[in-house]
Design a protein around this motif. Sequence first.
Motif, PDB file in Angstrom:
ATOM      1  N   ASN A 176     115.203 121.022  -9.512  1.00 57.66           N
ATOM      2  CA  ASN A 176     114.089 120.488 -10.304  1.00 57.66           C
ATOM      3  C   ASN A 176     112.871 121.396 -10.221  1.00 57.66           C
ATOM      4  OD1 ASN A 176     114.979 118.350 -11.760  1.00 57.66           O
ATOM      5  ND2 ASN A 176     114.100 116.776 -10.470  1.00 57.66           N
ATOM      6  N   LEU A 189     113.602 124.278 -12.529  1.00 59.00           N
ATOM      7  CA  LEU A 189     113.527 123.831 -13.929  1.00 59.00           C
ATOM      8  C   LEU A 189     112.079 123.654 -14.366  1.00 59.00           C
ATOM      9  CD1 LEU A 189     116.441 121.235 -13.957  1.00 59.00           C
ATOM     10  CD2 LEU A 189     116.325 123.324 -15.337  1.00 59.00           C
ATOM     11  N   GLY A 190     111.264 123.073 -13.494  1.00 57.18           N
ATOM     12  CA  GLY A 190     109.843 122.908 -13.801  1.00 57.18           C
ATOM     13  C   GLY A 190     109.147 124.249 -13.979  1.00 57.18           C
ATOM     14  N   ILE A 210     106.019 119.016 -12.597  1.00 59.88           N
ATOM     15  CA  ILE A 210     107.373 118.901 -12.044  1.00 59.88           C
ATOM     16  C   ILE A 210     107.499 119.766 -10.796  1.00 59.88           C
ATOM     17  CG2 ILE A 210     109.823 119.440 -12.453  1.00 59.88           C
ATOM     18  CD1 ILE A 210     109.308 118.611 -15.427  1.00 59.88           C
ATOM     19  N   SER A 223     108.210 118.265  -7.018  1.00 56.88           N
ATOM     20  CA  SER A 223     109.393 118.730  -6.295  1.00 56.88           C
ATOM     21  C   SER A 223     109.006 119.432  -4.999  1.00 56.88           C
ATOM     22  CB  SER A 223     110.222 119.665  -7.180  1.00 56.88           C
ATOM     23  OG  SER A 223     110.716 118.962  -8.294  1.00 56.88           O
ATOM     24  N   GLU A 274     110.416 111.320  -7.057  1.00 51.34           N
ATOM     25  CA  GLU A 274     111.539 111.246  -8.001  1.00 51.34           C
ATOM     26  C   GLU A 274     111.181 110.395  -9.215  1.00 51.34           C
ATOM     27  OE1 GLU A 274     113.675 113.408  -7.534  1.00 51.34           O
ATOM     28  OE2 GLU A 274     113.182 113.752  -5.434  1.00 51.34           O
ATOM     29  N   ASN A 330     109.135 112.617 -11.356  1.00 51.25           N
ATOM     30  CA  ASN A 330     109.966 113.578 -12.084  1.00 51.25           C
ATOM     31  C   ASN A 330     110.778 112.900 -13.184  1.00 51.25           C
ATOM     32  OD1 ASN A 330     109.149 115.995 -11.002  1.00 51.25           O
ATOM     33  ND2 ASN A 330     110.750 116.061  -9.445  1.00 51.25           N
ATOM     34  N   GLY A 387     110.300 114.142 -16.869  1.00 46.63           N
ATOM     35  CA  GLY A 387     111.476 114.582 -17.620  1.00 46.63           C
ATOM     36  C   GLY A 387     111.652 113.791 -18.904  1.00 46.63           C
ATOM     37  N   CYS A 414     117.658 117.460 -17.906  1.00 46.96           N
ATOM     38  CA  CYS A 414     118.122 117.924 -16.596  1.00 46.96           C
ATOM     39  C   CYS A 414     117.244 117.388 -15.474  1.00 46.96           C
ATOM     40  CB  CYS A 414     118.173 119.450 -16.557  1.00 46.96           C
ATOM     41  SG  CYS A 414     119.461 120.163 -17.590  1.00 46.96           S
ATOM     42  N   VAL A 415     115.934 117.457 -15.647  1.00 49.48           N
ATOM     43  CA  VAL A 415     115.000 116.972 -14.618  1.00 49.48           C
ATOM     44  C   VAL A 415     115.177 115.470 -14.415  1.00 49.48           C
ATOM     45  CG1 VAL A 415     112.552 116.571 -14.120  1.00 49.48           C
ATOM     46  CG2 VAL A 415     113.311 118.816 -14.886  1.00 49.48           C
TER      47      VAL A 415
END
Length: 113
Positions: A14, A17-18, A45, A49, A61, A64, A68, A96-97
């Motif tokens: 994550n 990805l962020g 994000i 994380s 979470e 996120n 997301g 995905c996140v």
Amino acid sequence: MKSEVPSKGLEWTNLILGAGLACAAFLFAGLPAAAWNAGIVGTLIVCCSAVALYRYGAWAEWSNLTLGSWAVIAPFLLGFGSAQAAMWTHVLIGLCVATVAIIQLRNSRTASA
């Protein structure tokens, strides 16, 4: 509250990805709404994380998951859904996140039960 991350690998996923979404903001310079959204959401994000890696909390979470989900719907609400690259970048990274956040929440619930 549990201080250990259910899966550090997923949390790092994550975070990366962020960072990717935040960096993608530079590619969307011609679309201010997409650029600002990618930069802000990606940075948030990464921050959530990173904090979860330091000291895990379900709030990270949930944050996120919310970020997301916002990334998925933002192209349509902010008006850049017709810009294919910006739209698909937001949708795919957002999915995905959010998926990783759901897995982490499920794993933390299972571990504490």
